[in-house]
Design an enzyme around this catalytic site. Structure first.
Site, PDB file in Angstrom:
ATOM      1  N   CYS A  98       0.821  -1.214   0.000  1.00 55.14           N
ATOM      2  CA  CYS A  98       0.000   0.000   0.000  1.00 55.14           C
ATOM      3  C   CYS A  98       0.858   1.268   0.000  1.00 55.14           C
ATOM      4  O   CYS A  98       1.405   1.637   1.043  1.00 55.14           O
ATOM      5  CB  CYS A  98      -0.904  -0.050   1.237  1.00 55.14           C
ATOM      6  SG  CYS A  98      -1.756   1.466   1.636  1.00 55.14           S
ATOM      7  N   CYS A 145       0.114   3.908   2.646  1.00 55.55           N
ATOM      8  CA  CYS A 145       0.527   3.438   3.976  1.00 55.55           C
ATOM      9  C   CYS A 145       1.967   3.855   4.259  1.00 55.55           C
ATOM     10  O   CYS A 145       2.293   4.260   5.379  1.00 55.55           O
ATOM     11  CB  CYS A 145       0.408   1.918   4.073  1.00 55.55           C
ATOM     12  SG  CYS A 145      -1.272   1.295   3.927  1.00 55.55           S
TER      13      CYS A 145
END
Length: 111
Positions: A32, A35
């Site tokens: 991600c 993230c």
């Protein structure tokens, strides 16, 4: 990835739900990109607010049962727990100032 404390199925309840102060949980995954973008912000907040808040990370791919328990559907998801209760959550990365404002508002509402 960072010096933030890692939680998983073995210590989530103890660290997050039984914590002695509010705990901000970063639900993330290796794949991600947002993230990874939010990590430096969370690391700064962890240092700056260490007396009032604990910041931890939980890898959603490695701990699907916890992600499922809290209905995490997108990453990153940030959840704030206080006295064992989920009091605030948000999906997606955001600038530090906006995140701090939202955290402060949630903490004030919880008192």
């Amino acid at each position: 990835m960072t010096d933030l404390q890692i939680v998983d199925t073995t210590n989530f309840d103890q660290v997050v739900l039984a914590g002695d102060k509010p705990v901000l949980v970063d639900f993330w995954a290796q794949w991600c990109p947002p993230c990874h973008q939010i990590v430096p912000i969370l690391a700064q907040i962890a240092v700056e607010r260490k007396d009032q808040l604990t910041v931890v990370k939980l890898n959603s791919d490695e701990n699907p049962e916890i992600s499922s328990r809290y209905r995490v559907m997108a990453l990153p998801t940030l959840m704030l727990f206080h006295r064992g209760e989920l009091i605030w959550s948000v999906v997606g990365a955001r600038p530090k100032a906006k995140l701090l404002k939202e955290l402060d508002d949630a903490l004030l509402a919880a008192v």
